[in-house]
Design an enzyme around this catalytic site. Structure first.
Site, PDB file in Angstrom:
ATOM      1  N   SER A 114      30.021  12.572  54.000  1.00 44.67           N
ATOM      2  CA  SER A 114      29.183  12.398  52.809  1.00 44.67           C
ATOM      3  C   SER A 114      28.937  10.921  52.527  1.00 44.67           C
ATOM      4  CB  SER A 114      29.836  13.064  51.582  1.00 44.67           C
ATOM      5  OG  SER A 114      31.099  12.512  51.312  1.00 44.67           O
ATOM      6  N   THR A 142      35.141  -1.006  51.394  1.00 46.81           N
ATOM      7  CA  THR A 142      35.155  -2.475  51.336  1.00 46.81           C
ATOM      8  C   THR A 142      36.357  -2.950  50.534  1.00 46.81           C
ATOM      9  OG1 THR A 142      32.753  -2.523  51.450  1.00 46.81           O
ATOM     10  CG2 THR A 142      33.817  -4.496  50.563  1.00 46.81           C
ATOM     11  N   GLY A 226      25.653  -1.875  40.642  1.00 39.58           N
ATOM     12  CA  GLY A 226      26.194  -2.528  41.839  1.00 39.58           C
ATOM     13  C   GLY A 226      25.109  -2.977  42.803  1.00 39.58           C
ATOM     14  N   GLU A 347      25.691   0.896  49.521  1.00 41.49           N
ATOM     15  CA  GLU A 347      25.274   1.179  48.126  1.00 41.49           C
ATOM     16  C   GLU A 347      23.893   1.853  48.085  1.00 41.49           C
ATOM     17  OE1 GLU A 347      26.439  -1.256  44.924  1.00 41.49           O
ATOM     18  OE2 GLU A 347      27.975  -2.286  46.093  1.00 41.49           O
TER      19      GLU A 347
HETATM   20  C1  FAD Z   1      30.253  -2.302  55.892  1.00 40.92           C
HETATM   21  C2  FAD Z   1      30.198  -1.119  54.980  1.00 40.92           C
HETATM   22  C3  FAD Z   1      30.830  -1.178  53.754  1.00 40.92           C
HETATM   23  C4  FAD Z   1      30.803  -0.069  52.898  1.00 40.92           C
HETATM   24  N1  FAD Z   1      31.494  -0.116  51.719  1.00 40.92           N
HETATM   25  C5  FAD Z   1      31.637   1.013  50.970  1.00 40.92           C
HETATM   26  C6  FAD Z   1      32.505   1.045  49.832  1.00 40.92           C
HETATM   27  O1  FAD Z   1      33.133   0.041  49.465  1.00 40.92           O
HETATM   28  N2  FAD Z   1      32.648   2.216  49.174  1.00 40.92           N
HETATM   29  C7  FAD Z   1      31.990   3.351  49.531  1.00 40.92           C
HETATM   30  O2  FAD Z   1      32.171   4.368  48.875  1.00 40.92           O
HETATM   31  N3  FAD Z   1      31.148   3.359  50.605  1.00 40.92           N
HETATM   32  C8  FAD Z   1      30.973   2.214  51.326  1.00 40.92           C
HETATM   33  N4  FAD Z   1      30.131   2.205  52.431  1.00 40.92           N
HETATM   34  C9  FAD Z   1      29.438   3.422  52.812  1.00 40.92           C
HETATM   35  C10 FAD Z   1      27.925   3.317  52.628  1.00 40.92           C
HETATM   36  O3  FAD Z   1      27.601   3.342  51.265  1.00 40.92           O
HETATM   37  C11 FAD Z   1      27.278   4.458  53.440  1.00 40.92           C
HETATM   38  O4  FAD Z   1      27.437   4.120  54.815  1.00 40.92           O
HETATM   39  C12 FAD Z   1      25.824   4.632  53.093  1.00 40.92           C
HETATM   40  O5  FAD Z   1      25.689   5.151  51.799  1.00 40.92           O
HETATM   41  C13 FAD Z   1      25.109   5.559  54.092  1.00 40.92           C
HETATM   42  O6  FAD Z   1      25.828   6.721  54.307  1.00 40.92           O
HETATM   43  P1  FAD Z   1      26.072   7.229  55.828  1.00 40.92           P
HETATM   44  O7  FAD Z   1      26.680   6.078  56.563  1.00 40.92           O
HETATM   45  O8  FAD Z   1      26.844   8.481  55.774  1.00 40.92           O
HETATM   46  O9  FAD Z   1      24.644   7.481  56.400  1.00 40.92           O
HETATM   47  P2  FAD Z   1      23.770   8.828  56.252  1.00 40.92           P
HETATM   48  O10 FAD Z   1      23.782   9.277  54.840  1.00 40.92           O
HETATM   49  O11 FAD Z   1      24.203   9.784  57.296  1.00 40.92           O
HETATM   50  O12 FAD Z   1      22.317   8.292  56.582  1.00 40.92           O
HETATM   51  C14 FAD Z   1      21.858   8.114  57.931  1.00 40.92           C
HETATM   52  C15 FAD Z   1      20.363   7.845  57.885  1.00 40.92           C
HETATM   53  O13 FAD Z   1      19.698   8.989  57.316  1.00 40.92           O
HETATM   54  C16 FAD Z   1      18.869   8.592  56.243  1.00 40.92           C
HETATM   55  N5  FAD Z   1      18.886   9.622  55.214  1.00 40.92           N
HETATM   56  C17 FAD Z   1      19.920  10.343  54.737  1.00 40.92           C
HETATM   57  N6  FAD Z   1      19.511  11.182  53.780  1.00 40.92           N
HETATM   58  C18 FAD Z   1      18.196  11.009  53.636  1.00 40.92           C
HETATM   59  C19 FAD Z   1      17.185  11.569  52.796  1.00 40.92           C
HETATM   60  N7  FAD Z   1      17.483  12.508  51.868  1.00 40.92           N
HETATM   61  N8  FAD Z   1      15.910  11.143  52.927  1.00 40.92           N
HETATM   62  C20 FAD Z   1      15.589  10.185  53.821  1.00 40.92           C
HETATM   63  N9  FAD Z   1      16.481   9.606  54.648  1.00 40.92           N
HETATM   64  C21 FAD Z   1      17.769  10.014  54.550  1.00 40.92           C
HETATM   65  C22 FAD Z   1      19.516   7.300  55.720  1.00 40.92           C
HETATM   66  O14 FAD Z   1      18.561   6.505  55.018  1.00 40.92           O
HETATM   67  C23 FAD Z   1      20.000   6.649  56.993  1.00 40.92           C
HETATM   68  O15 FAD Z   1      18.947   5.921  57.595  1.00 40.92           O
HETATM   69  C24 FAD Z   1      30.123   1.096  53.279  1.00 40.92           C
HETATM   70  C25 FAD Z   1      29.466   1.136  54.527  1.00 40.92           C
HETATM   71  C26 FAD Z   1      29.510   0.063  55.373  1.00 40.92           C
HETATM   72  C27 FAD Z   1      28.844   0.149  56.724  1.00 40.92           C
END
Ligand code: FAD
Length: 363
Positions: A114, A142, A226, A347
């Site tokens: 998620s 992070t 944020g 974010e």
């Molecule tokens: C370096 C780093 C630091 C982070 N720090 C934190 C933190 O401190 N706390 C925390 O909770 N999280 C953190 N995250 C997590 C980050 O917020 C998520 O990686 C991000 O929200 C995307 O989620 P996902 O990686 O599961 O990608 P996915 O949700 O699987 O998305 C993959 C692709 O699909 C696209 N997509 C998904 N759904 C849709 C839709 N409905 N319509 C169109 N396109 C869509 C997205 O835009 C993306 O291009 C961090 C991530 C990284 C890489």
């Protein structure tokens, strides 16, 4: 702040990137500077300043190192911000002085399954008397390596869907809480990003942040704010890259003159400066609206979307203008190019920002 970053951080940037860590001595200096508790009231040991100050601090630090900037950003715009808005008086008294004095915070919403669909989280919380027991795994957190305090989201009533999501304040020392694997990343390498394991982690009932079942609101509202901080990180790093490019193009000679004397180069720099100015104004505007208590959700999404795109373009241009030297680690711009990429991901990805903006303008 920029002078501090130039003096205390710049000499260590390359080593921090290579070693993928921020030394504790530097974090201590950030606390001494008051930059880790910007909005914490002075009566609780903080700087007693506003959200806009946090945005300016993140921007200034990011000009030198976006990894240090995101450590400060998460501490202020997510963790302290959430506590100020949602914590009970006793939770505030318990944790805000610590956060201002030396405790690093982290914000744990995402999981392996998620990310964009954050409220599909599978971490569970079950209430037993005076405490809750949390079970699950968080990913991508992070500051997790340095943090002693975590805001953790778990579902206390899965049958209620996202209305079961609850935010908890979790100390690193609580039984059943473990910081797991640290990710090896493309950019912002010195910023730690780790997995969290919650194995029957016992959390006092008093550590619920906001009400039970209101965690989705805590998450939405905190992340709306944020992402202005991420916009600030992006304009800061783009300014850092542009500063390098301006300096270098005046020094580097080809065809008998400085490359900044070629009109093609001048126009590229002028366009980058203009785009950056526009991006900066979207960030400041969102922060201003937020501080004035005006609606800012659309503007916050726009500032993150646009600033992260501008950051990618400006850092890419800086690499181009350095020529071959832009591609090697002896020069600073390849790192900023790598660092810029995260702005379109965390974010809320750019698609999710577009979704928010579309929802707002279509009504
Ligand atoms: C370096 C780093 C630091 C982070 N720090 C934190 C933190 O401190 N706390 C925390 O909770 N999280 C953190 N995250 C997590 C980050 O917020 C998520 O990686 C991000 O929200 C995307 O989620 P996902 O990686 O599961 O990608 P996915 O949700 O699987 O998305 C993959 C692709 O699909 C696209 N997509 C998904 N759904 C849709 C839709 N409905 N319509 C169109 N396109 C869509 C997205 O835009 C993306 O291009 C961090 C991530 C990284 C890489």
């Amino acid at each position: 702040m920029y002078e501090f970053a130039d003096r205390e951080i710049r000499p260590a940037v390359r080593e921090m990137d290579e070693q993928a860590r921020i030394p504790r001595q530097l974090i201590d200096k950030l606390f001494e500077l008051g930059v880790m508790g910007i909005e914490v009231p002075e009566s609780q040991g903080g700087s007693g300043a506003g959200f806009f100050h946090a945005v300016l601090a993140v921007e200034a630090l990011s000009r030198v190192d976006p990894s240090v900037a995101v450590l400060v950003d998460v501490q202020n715009t997510l963790v302290i911000n959430a506590l100020l808005k949602w914590a009970s008086a006793s939770l505030k008294q318990q944790y805000l002085p610590r956060l201002a004095a030396g405790t690093v915070g982290a914000y744990a919403l995402s999981e392996a399954g998620s990310g964009s669909d954050a409220f599909a989280l599978s971490t569970r919380a079950s209430g037993t008397g005076d405490s809750f027991v949390l079970s699950g795994r968080k990913l991508w957190i992070t500051n997790a390596n340095e943090a002693d305090l975590f805001i953790v989201f778990a579902n206390a009533d899965p049958d209620a869907g996202y209305h079961g999501i609850t935010a908890f304040v979790v100390e690193r020392g609580f039984p059943g809480f473990v910081v797991g694997k640290k990710e090896d990343k493309l950019g912002i390498r010195a910023s730690s990003t780790c997995e969290l394991l919650l194995e029957d982690c016992r959390v006092p009932r008093g550590n619920v942040l906001g009400d039970i079942g209101k965690g989705y609101k805590v998450a939405i509202e905190t992340l709306n704010e944020g992402r202005i901080g991420i916009g600030a990180q992006m304009i800061g790093l783009a300014q850092g890259a542009l500063d390098h490019a301006l300096r270098y193009t005046k020094e580097r000679k080809q065809f008998g003159k400085a490359i900044a004397e070629f009109q093609a180069v001048q126009f590229e720099l002028a366009r980058a400066a203009t785009e950056l100015e526009a991006a900066r104004l979207t960030v400041y505007n969102a922060a201003r609206l937020r501080d004035a208590g005006e609606p800012f959700v659309k503007e916050a999404a726009m500032c993150k979307l646009f600033s992260s795109e501008v950051a990618e373009r400006v850092t890419s241009l800086a690499v181009n203008l350095y020529g071959g030297y832009g591609f090697v680690k002896d020069y600073p711009v390849e790192k900023l190019y790598r660092d810029a990429k995260i702005g379109q991901i965390y974010e809320g990805t750019s698609n999710l920002q577009l979704q928010t903006i579309a929802k707002q303008i279509l009504g």
